[in-house]
Write a protein that holds these residues in place. Structure first.
Motif, PDB file in Angstrom:
ATOM      1  N   UNK A  74      19.685  46.805  -1.599  1.00 51.65           N
ATOM      2  CA  UNK A  74      19.378  46.962  -3.026  1.00 51.65           C
ATOM      3  C   UNK A  74      17.974  47.518  -3.219  1.00 51.65           C
ATOM      4  N   UNK A  75      17.011  47.028  -2.456  1.00 50.58           N
ATOM      5  CA  UNK A  75      15.626  47.476  -2.596  1.00 50.58           C
ATOM      6  C   UNK A  75      15.502  48.972  -2.330  1.00 50.58           C
ATOM      7  N   UNK A  76      16.061  49.432  -1.215  1.00 52.88           N
ATOM      8  CA  UNK A  76      15.939  50.861  -0.888  1.00 52.88           C
ATOM      9  C   UNK A  76      16.734  51.718  -1.864  1.00 52.88           C
ATOM     10  N   UNK A  77      17.879  51.226  -2.301  1.00 52.33           N
ATOM     11  CA  UNK A  77      18.682  51.962  -3.275  1.00 52.33           C
ATOM     12  C   UNK A  77      17.918  52.135  -4.593  1.00 52.33           C
ATOM     13  N   UNK A  78      17.338  51.054  -5.073  1.00 53.45           N
ATOM     14  CA  UNK A  78      16.620  51.106  -6.348  1.00 53.45           C
ATOM     15  C   UNK A  78      15.340  51.935  -6.272  1.00 53.45           C
ATOM     16  N   UNK A  79      14.671  51.903  -5.122  1.00 53.96           N
ATOM     17  CA  UNK A  79      13.443  52.680  -4.957  1.00 53.96           C
ATOM     18  C   UNK A  79      13.707  54.134  -4.569  1.00 53.96           C
ATOM     19  N   UNK A  80      14.925  54.417  -4.104  1.00 52.95           N
ATOM     20  CA  UNK A  80      15.262  55.779  -3.695  1.00 52.95           C
ATOM     21  C   UNK A  80      14.594  56.188  -2.395  1.00 52.95           C
ATOM     22  N   UNK A  81      14.451  55.229  -1.483  1.00 50.24           N
ATOM     23  CA  UNK A  81      13.857  55.503  -0.174  1.00 50.24           C
ATOM     24  C   UNK A  81      14.836  55.070   0.911  1.00 50.24           C
ATOM     25  N   UNK A  82      14.545  55.451   2.148  1.00 45.58           N
ATOM     26  CA  UNK A  82      15.379  55.010   3.262  1.00 45.58           C
ATOM     27  C   UNK A  82      14.846  53.689   3.817  1.00 45.58           C
ATOM     28  N   UNK A  83      15.695  52.996   4.551  1.00 42.53           N
ATOM     29  CA  UNK A  83      15.253  51.757   5.202  1.00 42.53           C
ATOM     30  C   UNK A  83      14.090  52.037   6.145  1.00 42.53           C
ATOM     31  N   UNK A  84      14.161  53.151   6.873  1.00 42.60           N
ATOM     32  CA  UNK A  84      13.083  53.492   7.814  1.00 42.60           C
ATOM     33  C   UNK A  84      11.762  53.752   7.090  1.00 42.60           C
ATOM     34  N   UNK A  85      11.830  54.458   5.963  1.00 40.92           N
ATOM     35  CA  UNK A  85      10.607  54.732   5.202  1.00 40.92           C
ATOM     36  C   UNK A  85      10.004  53.445   4.654  1.00 40.92           C
ATOM     37  N   UNK A  86      10.849  52.555   4.138  1.00 41.22           N
ATOM     38  CA  UNK A  86      10.345  51.286   3.615  1.00 41.22           C
ATOM     39  C   UNK A  86       9.768  50.447   4.749  1.00 41.22           C
ATOM     40  N   UNK A  87      10.444  50.436   5.876  1.00 41.98           N
ATOM     41  CA  UNK A  87       9.945  49.693   7.037  1.00 41.98           C
ATOM     42  C   UNK A  87       8.580  50.224   7.468  1.00 41.98           C
ATOM     43  N   UNK A  88       8.441  51.541   7.520  1.00 49.45           N
ATOM     44  CA  UNK A  88       7.149  52.137   7.897  1.00 49.45           C
ATOM     45  C   UNK A  88       6.061  51.773   6.892  1.00 49.45           C
ATOM     46  N   UNK A  89       6.396  51.820   5.612  1.00 47.54           N
ATOM     47  CA  UNK A  89       5.404  51.532   4.577  1.00 47.54           C
ATOM     48  C   UNK A  89       4.952  50.080   4.608  1.00 47.54           C
ATOM     49  N   UNK A  90       5.866  49.164   4.911  1.00 38.48           N
ATOM     50  CA  UNK A  90       5.538  47.742   4.857  1.00 38.48           C
ATOM     51  C   UNK A  90       5.116  47.137   6.194  1.00 38.48           C
ATOM     52  N   UNK A  91       5.483  47.805   7.285  1.00 35.60           N
ATOM     53  CA  UNK A  91       5.283  47.167   8.591  1.00 35.60           C
ATOM     54  C   UNK A  91       4.385  47.932   9.541  1.00 35.60           C
ATOM     55  N   UNK A  92       3.794  49.003   9.093  1.00 38.41           N
ATOM     56  CA  UNK A  92       2.894  49.723  10.004  1.00 38.41           C
ATOM     57  C   UNK A  92       1.561  49.949   9.328  1.00 38.41           C
ATOM     58  N   UNK A  93       0.565  49.999  10.152  1.00 35.74           N
ATOM     59  CA  UNK A  93      -0.795  50.192   9.660  1.00 35.74           C
ATOM     60  C   UNK A  93      -1.382  51.387  10.400  1.00 35.74           C
ATOM     61  N   UNK A  94      -1.846  52.334   9.644  1.00 39.99           N
ATOM     62  CA  UNK A  94      -2.459  53.511  10.247  1.00 39.99           C
ATOM     63  C   UNK A  94      -3.934  53.522   9.851  1.00 39.99           C
ATOM     64  N   UNK A  95      -4.792  53.416  10.828  1.00 42.14           N
ATOM     65  CA  UNK A  95      -6.219  53.423  10.574  1.00 42.14           C
ATOM     66  C   UNK A  95      -6.738  54.822  10.890  1.00 42.14           C
ATOM     67  N   UNK A  96      -7.449  55.377   9.936  1.00 45.41           N
ATOM     68  CA  UNK A  96      -7.979  56.721  10.096  1.00 45.41           C
ATOM     69  C   UNK A  96      -9.505  56.640  10.012  1.00 45.41           C
ATOM     70  N   UNK A  97     -10.156  57.086  11.057  1.00 48.72           N
ATOM     71  CA  UNK A  97     -11.615  57.096  11.062  1.00 48.72           C
ATOM     72  C   UNK A  97     -12.112  58.250  10.194  1.00 48.72           C
ATOM     73  N   UNK A  98     -13.304  58.116   9.696  1.00 44.84           N
ATOM     74  CA  UNK A  98     -13.880  59.158   8.854  1.00 44.84           C
ATOM     75  C   UNK A  98     -13.841  60.514   9.558  1.00 44.84           C
ATOM     76  N   UNK A  99     -13.329  61.519   8.842  1.00 41.17           N
ATOM     77  CA  UNK A  99     -13.283  62.861   9.391  1.00 41.17           C
ATOM     78  C   UNK A  99     -12.014  63.175  10.164  1.00 41.17           C
ATOM     79  N   UNK A 100     -11.176  62.186  10.456  1.00 41.44           N
ATOM     80  CA  UNK A 100      -9.928  62.420  11.184  1.00 41.44           C
ATOM     81  C   UNK A 100      -8.817  62.776  10.215  1.00 41.44           C
ATOM     82  N   UNK A 101      -7.946  63.618  10.646  1.00 42.54           N
ATOM     83  CA  UNK A 101      -6.737  63.954   9.882  1.00 42.54           C
ATOM     84  C   UNK A 101      -5.642  64.298  10.810  1.00 42.54           C
TER      85      UNK A 101
END
Length: 120
Positions: free
Chosen positions: A93-120
């Motif tokens: 229901x959550x992914x259906x209502x938000x219009x995202x995939x399970x994988x995208x929601x999992x990545x958004x909620x369960x992963x942390x990406x740290x970016x140092x200044x100047x990195x891209x």
């Protein structure tokens, strides 16, 4: 009505099915007013201030997505890792209502990406 409930993934559910709502202990109506009546009044009020049917449904979709998202559970999959519990009944229901995939929601909620200044 019933179609709205189905579209919002809340058919056959009550406020008690949502941790976000049931945790307050104040959801039982004591004034005799039916939720269906207040829902109709809310829709009329939203239309009055310029929220037409499509925008109203967008608002209700986000609200219901948050109610379902509050029910999500996570699995510990490693020392510093977690994942959404794919067996959780609110995930679909959550992914259906938000219009995202399970994988995208999992990545958004369960992963942390740290970016140092100047990195891209």
């Amino acid at each position: 009505g019933p179609k709205d409930k189905k579209d919002l993934c809340i058919n056959r559910m009550s406020p008690k099915d949502f941790r976000l709502l049931s945790s307050s202990g104040t959801m039982d109506r004591r004034d005799g007013v039916a939720d269906a009546d207040t829902y109709g009044d809310l829709k009329k009020a939203l239309k009055t201030v310029g929220f037409h049917t499509r925008r109203q449904m967008d608002l209700f979709r986000v609200t219901c997505a948050l109610m379902h998202a509050y029910n999500l559970s996570f699995l510990d999959i490693g020392e510093d890792a977690s994942a959404l519990d794919k067996g959780n009944s609110s995930l679909k229901a959550t992914v259906n209502l938000l219009g995202v995939t399970e994988n995208d929601l999992n990545s958004a909620l369960c992963s942390c990406k740290i970016e140092a200044a100047g990195e891209k």
